[in-house]
Design a protein around this motif. Structure first.
Motif, PDB file in Angstrom:
ATOM      1  N   ASP A 144       1.075  -1.510   0.130  1.00 24.45           N
ATOM      2  CA  ASP A 144      -0.080   0.091   0.167  1.00 24.45           C
ATOM      3  C   ASP A 144       0.737   1.246  -0.135  1.00 24.45           C
ATOM      4  OD1 ASP A 144      -2.652  -0.899   0.110  1.00 24.45           O
ATOM      5  OD2 ASP A 144      -2.463  -1.538   2.307  1.00 24.45           O
ATOM      6  N   PHE A 145       2.142   1.102   0.335  1.00 18.49           N
ATOM      7  CA  PHE A 145       2.921   2.458   0.494  1.00 18.49           C
ATOM      8  C   PHE A 145       4.222   2.108  -0.634  1.00 18.49           C
ATOM      9  CE2 PHE A 145       0.810   1.542   4.663  1.00 18.49           C
ATOM     10  CZ  PHE A 145       1.207   2.081   5.144  1.00 18.49           C
ATOM     11  N   SER A 146       4.371   3.350  -1.608  1.00 19.31           N
ATOM     12  CA  SER A 146       5.581   3.265  -2.045  1.00 19.31           C
ATOM     13  C   SER A 146       6.826   4.724  -1.097  1.00 19.31           C
ATOM     14  CB  SER A 146       5.141   4.137  -3.519  1.00 19.31           C
ATOM     15  OG  SER A 146       4.478   6.162  -2.843  1.00 19.31           O
ATOM     16  N   ILE A 174      -3.905   6.795   1.288  1.00 12.90           N
ATOM     17  CA  ILE A 174      -4.141   5.989   0.493  1.00 12.90           C
ATOM     18  C   ILE A 174      -4.337   5.552  -0.818  1.00 12.90           C
ATOM     19  CG2 ILE A 174      -3.409   3.471   0.962  1.00 12.90           C
ATOM     20  CD1 ILE A 174      -2.179   4.067   3.435  1.00 12.90           C
ATOM     21  N   ARG A 175      -5.721   5.873   0.044  1.00  9.87           N
ATOM     22  CA  ARG A 175      -6.790   5.947  -1.389  1.00  9.87           C
ATOM     23  C   ARG A 175      -6.719   7.341  -2.476  1.00  9.87           C
ATOM     24  NH1 ARG A 175     -12.560   6.900  -0.150  1.00  9.87           N
ATOM     25  NH2 ARG A 175     -13.135   7.030  -1.741  1.00  9.87           N
ATOM     26  N   ARG A 176      -6.961   8.256  -1.765  1.00  8.88           N
ATOM     27  CA  ARG A 176      -5.692   9.100  -2.454  1.00  8.88           C
ATOM     28  C   ARG A 176      -4.429   9.444  -3.574  1.00  8.88           C
ATOM     29  NH1 ARG A 176      -4.709  12.730   0.854  1.00  8.88           N
ATOM     30  NH2 ARG A 176      -7.158  12.792   0.935  1.00  8.88           N
ATOM     31  N   THR A 177      -3.746   8.453  -2.844  1.00  7.45           N
ATOM     32  CA  THR A 177      -1.839   8.362  -3.576  1.00  7.45           C
ATOM     33  C   THR A 177      -2.592   7.226  -4.971  1.00  7.45           C
ATOM     34  OG1 THR A 177      -1.369   9.204  -1.773  1.00  7.45           O
ATOM     35  CG2 THR A 177       0.142   7.343  -3.499  1.00  7.45           C
ATOM     36  N   LYS A 178      -3.418   6.218  -4.149  1.00 12.47           N
ATOM     37  CA  LYS A 178      -3.659   5.091  -5.449  1.00 12.47           C
ATOM     38  C   LYS A 178      -4.306   5.733  -6.754  1.00 12.47           C
ATOM     39  CE  LYS A 178      -3.784   0.516  -3.091  1.00 12.47           C
ATOM     40  NZ  LYS A 178      -3.960   0.159  -1.746  1.00 12.47           N
ATOM     41  N   ILE A 179      -5.221   6.455  -6.428  1.00  8.54           N
ATOM     42  CA  ILE A 179      -6.204   7.092  -7.606  1.00  8.54           C
ATOM     43  C   ILE A 179      -5.543   8.051  -8.351  1.00  8.54           C
ATOM     44  CG2 ILE A 179      -8.054   8.627  -8.015  1.00  8.54           C
ATOM     45  CD1 ILE A 179      -9.873   7.227  -5.725  1.00  8.54           C
ATOM     46  N   ASN A 180      -4.225   8.860  -7.526  1.00  9.31           N
ATOM     47  CA  ASN A 180      -3.326   9.864  -8.354  1.00  9.31           C
ATOM     48  C   ASN A 180      -2.494   8.921  -9.129  1.00  9.31           C
ATOM     49  OD1 ASN A 180      -4.443  12.160  -8.054  1.00  9.31           O
ATOM     50  ND2 ASN A 180      -3.467  12.274  -5.673  1.00  9.31           N
ATOM     51  N   GLN A 181      -2.182   7.555  -8.501  1.00  7.55           N
ATOM     52  CA  GLN A 181      -1.401   6.800  -9.030  1.00  7.55           C
ATOM     53  C   GLN A 181      -1.767   6.052 -11.185  1.00  7.55           C
ATOM     54  OE1 GLN A 181       0.104   4.283  -6.651  1.00  7.55           O
ATOM     55  NE2 GLN A 181       1.701   4.887  -5.556  1.00  7.55           N
ATOM     56  N   GLN A 182      -2.877   6.001 -10.762  1.00  3.91           N
ATOM     57  CA  GLN A 182      -3.944   5.343 -12.006  1.00  3.91           C
ATOM     58  C   GLN A 182      -4.210   6.672 -12.782  1.00  3.91           C
ATOM     59  OE1 GLN A 182      -7.309   3.395  -8.917  1.00  3.91           O
ATOM     60  NE2 GLN A 182      -7.429   2.303 -10.155  1.00  3.91           N
TER      61      GLN A 182
END
Length: 569
Positions: free
Chosen positions: A469-471, A526-534
């Motif tokens: 979950d973490f980069s 984390i949700r925000r980070t994942k969406i931004n990555q997508q």
């Protein structure tokens, strides 16, 4: 270079020069040198060139073995093994500051002065009363200042006078700071000689009993625990530390075999002291002086420690200080004193009860207000398991029922502003709103804040998040370390400087924020980070594709993801 050195040394041959090895299958075994045992549980694995003890958990490679066996630094172990392997090791070590070198030379002269004094000298008579012999003088590097040492060291070693001034040993031109005093060298927590204490031996004079080297960039009392650098290994072995106030308290306790002891240099116990102790243990027994000043120091130390998940006990004993106690009783008696130390919350109840006439209605009200403040502090830091005992002790002390006490504490504590419940000695340097915002907007800080400040949330974090979950590279390092050992002292000693600094920064935060709010922010981040990555991946795909239909679909997906982002607070 390190891998090259290890490749040249076979761990079996090397360890065999220290221990008697027996072959067992593909591996070798021996009695573990790091703990007492009758049946061998120490194994060497030639395939991986490592060792492991199934009894005490000691583990590592050939360098770790030598480091632990000879109790030397990693660098010294590496040098020895390089010599063994016939490899020339070129390591540019950081040069010791010239002020430290100067202090070392001065200290040698002070000690030489003392050892060469006649046994009839008043200083040796003083030490005899203190039950300190030549062996202890050498162990603690004690000395005698005549007031002529600094100039001699400058001339003999060609030091610049400014060096002596920087250390505080030369003042007002050419005047030596210490004169006609017993000298106690003070080393910092890594063993550098950074300062001195001078004890007056002429009791009838008006001069201060103790003088410490003036604080400078090397000597900071708020960061140093007396003898910690030397006694750290004993603290780890016993898994608890005895905290005392004075130099002679440390020497006397050490002399009787209580080597897991450190002193606070007569200053207040600080967050830096706590952080250093945490590298060795989280169990503390305070053994401060039995006067009001010592009791206040005990309360202050509890305040600095209990919020950090330390286990704290307070000793009571029939003497004015540990030094006097050791002269009246043997080590078995003192061991019983330590064993019967009482819990920190019991001390708090007793300390304030002695300040108020609890038979007086108005005094009782003030007492319960003090207890409510501590109730809130204990509750805020998540030490819930202590609250029941805290309530029961107050009930016994006041003669009021536990239900009544609990109701009073809950109601009164709810009216106390958060800043009033926090440590009285803590100076707020940042606005609480800013600090919380800083934590909530930083994924690494959010995770570490919950993990460090609220140990009960560790299982929740484990169940809600995984390393994937973490980069963040520091969190990835944190996950790797905690998979090996979750002790915070281990983390501080084995993490990179960046991670260690972040752990220290979080650990020192004194504010108490709602952990559920931090957890919620972490999930959202984390949700925000994942969406931004997508979104970034889709933008890249959009840029690369030439198919109009696909471009339309990708654009639609990006818009939907942006809509999702808006729903996250």
């Amino acid at each position: 270079m390190i891998d090259e050195i290890k490749s040249k040394v076979d761990i079996v041959d090397f360890v065999n020069s220290y221990l008697s090895l027996s072959k067992r299958g593909k591996n070798y075994t021996a009695l573990c040198p790091f703990h007492a045992e009758d049946t061998p549980s120490f194994y060497i694995f030639p395939e991986t060139q490592t060792f492991h003890c199934f009894g005490c958990g000691a583990h590592g490679d050939v360098i770790t073995f030598l480091e632990k066996y000879e109790q030397i630094s990693f660098l010294d172990a590496l040098k020895k093994i390089a010599t063994y392997a016939g490899i020339e090791l070129d390591i540019n070590q950081k040069e010791e500051p010239v002020e430290i070198t100067f202090n070392e030379e001065v200290s040698k002269l002070y000690t030489s002065n003392l050892l060469n004094l006649s046994s009839n000298h008043k200083l040796w008579q003083y030490l005899k009363k203190r039950e300190i012999n030549r062996e202890l003088v050498e162990e603690f590097e004690l000395g005698f200042a005549t007031g002529q040492e600094i100039q001699k060291v400058i001339e003999d070693n060609l030091f610049d006078k400014d060096i002596a001034k920087n250390t505080g040993l030369l003042i007002n031109g050419d005047k030596e700071f210490f004169y006609n005093r017993l000298i106690i060298p003070i080393r910092n927590n890594v063993g550098e000689l950074v300062g001195f204490a001078g004890r007056q031996i002429e009791e009838e004079t008006n001069a201060p009993k103790y003088l410490n080297t003036p604080e400078n960039k090397f000597f900071k009392k708020s960061k140093i625990l007396y003898r910690y650098y030397k006694n750290k290994k004993f603290i780890k072995e016993n898994d608890f530390v005895i905290l005392v106030e004075g130099y002679f308290d440390v020497i006397s306790m050490y002399k009787l075999g209580f080597k897991n002891v450190v002193g606070i240099l007569g200053s207040a116990f600080t967050k830096d002291h706590a952080l250093e102790l945490l590298k060795a243990t989280n169990k503390v027994v305070t053994m401060y002086d039995m006067d009001e000043s010592g009791r206040k120091a005990t309360l202050s130390t509890i305040d600095a420690l209990f919020a950090k998940d330390f286990q704290i006990a307070v000793s009571k004993y029939p003497a004015k200080d540990p030094d006097e106690l050791t002269k009246k009783h043997d080590n078995k008696y003192i061991a019983e004193i330590l064993k019967s130390s009482y819990k920190f919350h019991e001390f708090i109840v007793d300390y304030y009860a002695e300040k108020y006439d609890l038979s007086n209605e108005f005094a009782l009200e003030k007492y319960l207000k003090e207890m409510s403040r501590w109730y809130k502090k204990i509750e805020d830091v998540g030490r819930i398991s202590y609250l029941q005992g805290f309530i029961e002790n107050i009930s016994k002390k006041t003669g009021k029922g536990t239900e009544y006490i609990q109701k009073i504490l809950e109601r009164t504590s709810a009216l106390i502003p958060e800043s009033s419940a926090s440590s009285e000695s803590y100076s707020q340097s940042k606005d609480t709103v800013y600090v919380e915002k800083d934590i909530r907007h930083d994924i690494a800080k959010s995770y570490l804040f919950l993990w460090i400040k609220y140990p009960q949330y560790r299982e929740i974090l484990k169940n809600n998040f995984s390393e994937e979950d973490f980069s963040n590279k520091l969190l990835k390092e944190f996950f790797t370390l905690t998979s090996q050992n979750s002790d915070i002292g281990y983390l501080l000693e084995n993490s990179s400087k960046e991670l260690s600094d972040l752990i220290v920064e979080v650990w020192k935060i004194e504010y108490f924020f709602n952990p559920e709010r931090i957890l919620s922010s972490l999930k959202e981040s984390i949700r925000r980070t994942k969406i931004n990555q997508q979104i970034e991946e889709l933008k890249k795909k959009l840029h690369e594709t030439k198919d109009l239909s696909e471009k339309t679909n990708i654009t639609s997906e990006i818009i939907q993801l942006y809509s999702k982002l808006k729903t996250i607070n």
